[in-house]
Design an enzyme around this catalytic site. Structure first.
Site, PDB file in Angstrom:
ATOM      1  CE  LYS A 196      15.103  38.254  60.338  1.00 16.57           C
ATOM      2  NZ  LYS A 196      14.940  39.720  60.413  1.00 16.57           N
ATOM      3  CE  LYS A 249      16.009  37.289  56.249  1.00 21.56           C
ATOM      4  NZ  LYS A 249      15.940  38.712  56.609  1.00 21.56           N
TER       5      LYS A 249
END
Length: 324
Positions: A196, A249
């Site tokens: 992330k 992500k």
């Protein structure tokens, strides 16, 4: 010209039927995970200003939304909660009657076969907007782990099928796996936000989740967008700690990372087609600058081609309609 020798690749592109016959990558409804923002209160269905087509929905309006999702053939959702009250410890994240817990019960009672994924983080619930306990302006890693495990257990007790921790604390998968196992939930999988990045593509989500940090930023725990090897180290750690899925992500600017994660680790890979990626397409489509259906299908197909097995996307309902 008659003496030239070359390959005729166009033979397999002559018609739509021929192109479909040899197509290597396929996007299916089963690949889609639809995010929902549930809020406390009554009679609420308010559009998120920066995300056309995405809503804050109260529990009394959730039935109609879920009826549509299921009728479209979408098999899984991920729930994000927006509480009415916040505090420094994010207590509503792990309250037995927190908004995600209540939404999970609501959905599972009505659609027991639908896969409900619970986002496990504190940022929506803390008054300071950070993903962990804050002391003297610093986000404390180890002290936060207990609260994350506590949140995960409360979500599973409410009926969540999968836990998706998004906080990026070191050791968060190990802590949550330990907490779930200790509570007897050995069979509940963890869909880790393993990779992330600290990304500007999250802007509209923070509008939707009311989770903008009140001071500083999240760069001390989310990853530097310039780094590649760090992503692989993060994914490796999460696999060793017990992750069952690995999320990358954002998706679109990190397709190279997604491919490497898929090639190196024996686990399902999940692409998060994040809010900024969604909102840019929506804005361009509303201005008539792009063909929304074509560009969305191309984007999501690129994520599948890069190695994604599943895609979390705000376009899920649109795509399910188009695939039909």
């Amino acid at each position: 010209m008659k003496d030239l020798q070359f390959n005729r690749h166009r033979r397999l592109r002559q018609s739509e039927t021929m192109r479909a016959l040899v197509r290597e990558t396929h996007l299916r409804k089963e690949d889609l995970i639809y995010p929902l923002f549930v809020v406390e209160g009554e009679n609420i269905k308010n559009v998120v200003p920066s995300m056309p087509g995405v809503y804050h929905i109260s529990l009394d309006n959730l039935q109609a939304e879920m009826d549509e999702v299921v009728s479209l053939g979408i098999k899984s959702i991920i729930l994000f909660g927006v509480p009415a009250e916040k505090d420094e410890l994010g207590k509503q994240a792990y309250h037995d009657h927190g908004i995600v817990q209540e939404a999970t019960r609501f959905v599972k009672e009505r659609y027991p076969d639908l896969v409900v994924i619970a986002d496990t983080c504190l940022c929506q619930y803390t008054s300071h907007g950070h993903c962990g306990i804050v002391k003297d302006g610093k986000v404390l890693n180890d002290e936060t782990l207990d609260l994350l495990a506590k949140t995960a257990v409360s979500q599973v007790e409410a009926g969540a099928d999968i836990i998706a921790p998004s906080n990026m604390m070191d050791g968060f998968v190990a802590a949550i796996r330990h907490g779930l196992d200790e509570a007897g939930y050995h069979d509940v999988p963890i869909m880790s936000y393993a990779v992330k990045y600290s990304s500007s593509f999250y802007g509209p989500f923070r509008d939707a989740a009311h989770s903008t940090p009140q001071f500083g930023d999240r760069r001390t725990y989310q990853m530097d967008p310039a780094n590649r090897m760090e992503a692989l180290r993060e994914a490796q750690s999460d696999m060793e700690e017990g992750a069952d899925f690995l999320i990358v992500k954002p998706a679109l600017s990190y397709l190279d990372i997604m491919r490497e994660v898929k090639d190196r680790f024996n686990a399902p890979v999940v692409a998060y087609n994040v809010s900024g990626e969604y909102s840019m397409v929506k804005a361009a489509a509303q201005n008539g600058w792009v063909n929304e259906q074509e560009i969305v299908m191309e984007k999501l197909t690129s994520m599948k081609r890069a190695g994604a097995d599943l895609i979390i996307t705000y376009f899920a309902k649109d795509v399910a309609n188009w695939l039909s």
